[in-house]
Design a protein around this motif. Sequence first.
Motif, PDB file in Angstrom:
ATOM      1  N   GLU A 115       4.163   1.595  -1.421  1.00  0.00           N
ATOM      2  CA  GLU A 115       4.011   1.860  -2.709  1.00  0.00           C
ATOM      3  C   GLU A 115       3.298   2.271  -3.776  1.00  0.00           C
ATOM      4  O   GLU A 115       3.498   3.439  -4.709  1.00  0.00           O
ATOM      5  CB  GLU A 115       5.071   0.464  -3.091  1.00  0.00           C
ATOM      6  CG  GLU A 115       5.829   0.389  -4.399  1.00  0.00           C
ATOM      7  CD  GLU A 115       5.829  -0.814  -5.240  1.00  0.00           C
ATOM      8  OE1 GLU A 115       6.365  -1.051  -6.618  1.00  0.00           O
ATOM      9  OE2 GLU A 115       5.747  -1.621  -4.996  1.00  0.00           O
ATOM     10  N   LEU A 116       1.841   1.820  -3.505  1.00  0.00           N
ATOM     11  CA  LEU A 116       1.433   2.247  -4.666  1.00  0.00           C
ATOM     12  C   LEU A 116       0.725   3.653  -3.666  1.00  0.00           C
ATOM     13  O   LEU A 116       0.364   4.550  -4.880  1.00  0.00           O
ATOM     14  CB  LEU A 116       0.107   1.551  -3.736  1.00  0.00           C
ATOM     15  CG  LEU A 116      -1.328   2.083  -4.980  1.00  0.00           C
ATOM     16  CD1 LEU A 116      -1.457   2.402  -6.553  1.00  0.00           C
ATOM     17  CD2 LEU A 116      -2.795   1.217  -4.380  1.00  0.00           C
ATOM     18  N   LEU A 156      -1.105   8.318 -13.828  1.00  0.00           N
ATOM     19  CA  LEU A 156      -1.264   8.026 -12.372  1.00  0.00           C
ATOM     20  C   LEU A 156      -2.539   7.240 -13.074  1.00  0.00           C
ATOM     21  O   LEU A 156      -3.167   6.340 -11.558  1.00  0.00           O
ATOM     22  CB  LEU A 156      -2.407   9.474 -12.630  1.00  0.00           C
ATOM     23  CG  LEU A 156      -2.769   9.758 -10.925  1.00  0.00           C
ATOM     24  CD1 LEU A 156      -1.868  11.172 -10.585  1.00  0.00           C
ATOM     25  CD2 LEU A 156      -4.352   9.808 -11.928  1.00  0.00           C
ATOM     26  N   ARG A 170       3.480   5.357  -5.625  1.00  0.00           N
ATOM     27  CA  ARG A 170       3.509   6.279  -6.836  1.00  0.00           C
ATOM     28  C   ARG A 170       2.796   6.992  -7.636  1.00  0.00           C
ATOM     29  O   ARG A 170       2.998   7.959  -8.210  1.00  0.00           O
ATOM     30  CB  ARG A 170       3.689   4.746  -7.533  1.00  0.00           C
ATOM     31  CG  ARG A 170       4.557   3.698  -7.928  1.00  0.00           C
ATOM     32  CD  ARG A 170       3.771   2.022  -8.042  1.00  0.00           C
ATOM     33  NE  ARG A 170       3.840   2.253  -9.625  1.00  0.00           N
ATOM     34  CZ  ARG A 170       3.045   1.246  -9.635  1.00  0.00           C
ATOM     35  NH1 ARG A 170       3.185   0.399  -8.979  1.00  0.00           N
ATOM     36  NH2 ARG A 170       2.852   1.580 -11.120  1.00  0.00           N
ATOM     37  N   TYR A 171       1.357   6.786  -6.887  1.00  0.00           N
ATOM     38  CA  TYR A 171       0.037   7.863  -7.403  1.00  0.00           C
ATOM     39  C   TYR A 171       0.649   9.203  -6.931  1.00  0.00           C
ATOM     40  O   TYR A 171       0.701  10.537  -7.449  1.00  0.00           O
ATOM     41  CB  TYR A 171      -0.510   7.398  -5.582  1.00  0.00           C
ATOM     42  CG  TYR A 171      -2.106   8.578  -6.672  1.00  0.00           C
ATOM     43  CD1 TYR A 171      -2.880   7.727  -7.565  1.00  0.00           C
ATOM     44  CD2 TYR A 171      -2.429   9.475  -5.868  1.00  0.00           C
ATOM     45  CE1 TYR A 171      -3.686   8.466  -7.483  1.00  0.00           C
ATOM     46  CE2 TYR A 171      -3.665  10.199  -5.995  1.00  0.00           C
ATOM     47  CZ  TYR A 171      -4.526   9.578  -6.812  1.00  0.00           C
ATOM     48  OH  TYR A 171      -5.922  10.713  -7.035  1.00  0.00           O
ATOM     49  N   LEU A 223      -2.678   3.751 -11.919  1.00  0.00           N
ATOM     50  CA  LEU A 223      -2.667   2.963 -11.230  1.00  0.00           C
ATOM     51  C   LEU A 223      -4.285   2.541 -10.487  1.00  0.00           C
ATOM     52  O   LEU A 223      -4.396   2.316  -9.418  1.00  0.00           O
ATOM     53  CB  LEU A 223      -1.241   4.141 -10.322  1.00  0.00           C
ATOM     54  CG  LEU A 223      -0.289   4.099 -10.570  1.00  0.00           C
ATOM     55  CD1 LEU A 223       0.116   5.222  -9.164  1.00  0.00           C
ATOM     56  CD2 LEU A 223       0.066   2.467 -10.353  1.00  0.00           C
ATOM     57  N   GLY A 232      -4.582  -3.900  -4.074  1.00  0.00           N
ATOM     58  CA  GLY A 232      -3.120  -2.697  -4.673  1.00  0.00           C
ATOM     59  C   GLY A 232      -3.405  -1.557  -6.157  1.00  0.00           C
ATOM     60  O   GLY A 232      -2.863  -0.876  -6.723  1.00  0.00           O
ATOM     61  N   LEU A 233      -5.257  -1.306  -6.252  1.00  0.00           N
ATOM     62  CA  LEU A 233      -5.681   0.210  -7.070  1.00  0.00           C
ATOM     63  C   LEU A 233      -6.024   1.308  -6.220  1.00  0.00           C
ATOM     64  O   LEU A 233      -6.743   0.527  -5.052  1.00  0.00           O
ATOM     65  CB  LEU A 233      -5.905  -0.382  -8.232  1.00  0.00           C
ATOM     66  CG  LEU A 233      -5.119  -1.419  -9.395  1.00  0.00           C
ATOM     67  CD1 LEU A 233      -6.409  -2.172  -9.999  1.00  0.00           C
ATOM     68  CD2 LEU A 233      -3.994  -1.145 -10.170  1.00  0.00           C
ATOM     69  N   VAL A 246      -8.309   2.480  -1.508  1.00  0.00           N
ATOM     70  CA  VAL A 246      -7.530   1.447  -1.963  1.00  0.00           C
ATOM     71  C   VAL A 246      -8.528   0.201  -1.984  1.00  0.00           C
ATOM     72  O   VAL A 246      -8.448  -0.426  -1.204  1.00  0.00           O
ATOM     73  CB  VAL A 246      -6.339   2.175  -1.700  1.00  0.00           C
ATOM     74  CG1 VAL A 246      -5.305   0.573  -1.796  1.00  0.00           C
ATOM     75  CG2 VAL A 246      -5.903   3.460  -1.702  1.00  0.00           C
ATOM     76  N   GLN A 262       1.024  -1.415  -0.075  1.00  0.00           N
ATOM     77  CA  GLN A 262       0.326  -0.377  -0.147  1.00  0.00           C
ATOM     78  C   GLN A 262       0.698   0.748  -0.226  1.00  0.00           C
ATOM     79  O   GLN A 262       0.769   2.471  -0.364  1.00  0.00           O
ATOM     80  CB  GLN A 262      -0.915  -0.035   1.313  1.00  0.00           C
ATOM     81  CG  GLN A 262      -1.898   1.123   1.384  1.00  0.00           C
ATOM     82  CD  GLN A 262      -3.099   1.253   2.824  1.00  0.00           C
ATOM     83  OE1 GLN A 262      -2.292   2.313   3.146  1.00  0.00           O
ATOM     84  NE2 GLN A 262      -3.963   0.470   2.429  1.00  0.00           N
ATOM     85  N   ARG A 312     -11.923   5.117 -16.138  1.00  0.00           N
ATOM     86  CA  ARG A 312     -10.186   5.451 -16.296  1.00  0.00           C
ATOM     87  C   ARG A 312     -10.367   6.257 -17.220  1.00  0.00           C
ATOM     88  O   ARG A 312      -9.712   7.383 -17.277  1.00  0.00           O
ATOM     89  CB  ARG A 312      -9.092   4.513 -16.034  1.00  0.00           C
ATOM     90  CG  ARG A 312      -8.895   3.484 -15.140  1.00  0.00           C
ATOM     91  CD  ARG A 312      -7.348   2.903 -15.867  1.00  0.00           C
ATOM     92  NE  ARG A 312      -7.619   1.733 -16.595  1.00  0.00           N
ATOM     93  CZ  ARG A 312      -8.086   0.368 -16.785  1.00  0.00           C
ATOM     94  NH1 ARG A 312      -7.180  -0.172 -15.037  1.00  0.00           N
ATOM     95  NH2 ARG A 312      -8.190  -0.614 -17.284  1.00  0.00           N
TER      96      ARG A 312
END
Length: 341
Positions: free
Chosen positions: A213-214, A230, A217-218, A233, A306-307, A303, A211, A252
Amino acid sequence: MSVAVRRVGRVGKTSPDDRLEPFRTELTGYCYRMLGSGFDAEDAVQETMVRAWRSFDRYDERRASLRTWLYSIATNVCLDMLRGARRRALAMELSPATSAGPDLGVPAPERAWVQPVPDALVLPRDGGPEEAAVLRETIRLAFVAALQHLPPRQRAVLILREVLCWKADEVARLLGATVASVNSALQRARATLKTVGVTPGEPLRPSDGAQRELLARYCDAFERHDVTALVALLHEDATMSMPPFTWWLRGRDQIMRAMLAPEASCAGARLVPVAANGSPAFWQTRPGPDGVHVPFGLVILDVCDGLVTGSTIYLDADRLVRLFGPPSGSRRQPETSTPRR
């Protein structure tokens, strides 16, 4: 205890302040789940403390523990505040999804929305990790919004029984009801929540490496304004909403279109972590004319697996700063109308 309560005075050797104040945080969490607003929860607990202070000399510990007595007062305060009130909701419950575009429509009144709350206001620091995880889960926006579908007394029963783990006879005594009626109310409340559904999501898990890491990255993609990175993710059915506008997007592709629009540029914006609703959350700040960042919106993420499955961006930043405090490295916005994208 606030100044408003201290003004009542002190009676006896043990100050009521000292005995009542340790319950403030858990009572605020209870009132937040009941009312769906951090501001209303603070008001409800303040009124609870004032009523308890004024009647403290009549409190009989042989009839109920101090905690039970305070919850009884808080429940009555919340039921009074909910009498005739409109149900608070999220954008997905107020209008159908729309398409990306510059027009966000007309803002809905504050009373229409489930409002965010600081973790520190509602989550007690004591207790084990399992209890803390449950409490964080039950202040997620999706869960609090689902609770608002319940009639107020059913809401109280479900929170006391399922979240706070009170026994049926304890709840019955608090509500002046029978155990049978409490169990019946709990069954009806559970059935309603199954019908309403609660959007899947994880509370914030600081020790969860995946979490972390996600979210890293976000934030990195957002601050670089790398929309492609972005959006990668996001879950394919991710949602984005911006209270107080009922406008919201699903998918998305729609979110990418919205973020690439010239009027939606986030160039120079930052995400500053904030503890809100037991969830991954950030202040979005933007540089002012002098380069100093000011709060633009409070971002709460959903969340799952992982997304990022959803983002709720509360645009009434100046009002929320009064509840949360300003993000580090920023200053408050001047009093203005709600900002556009």
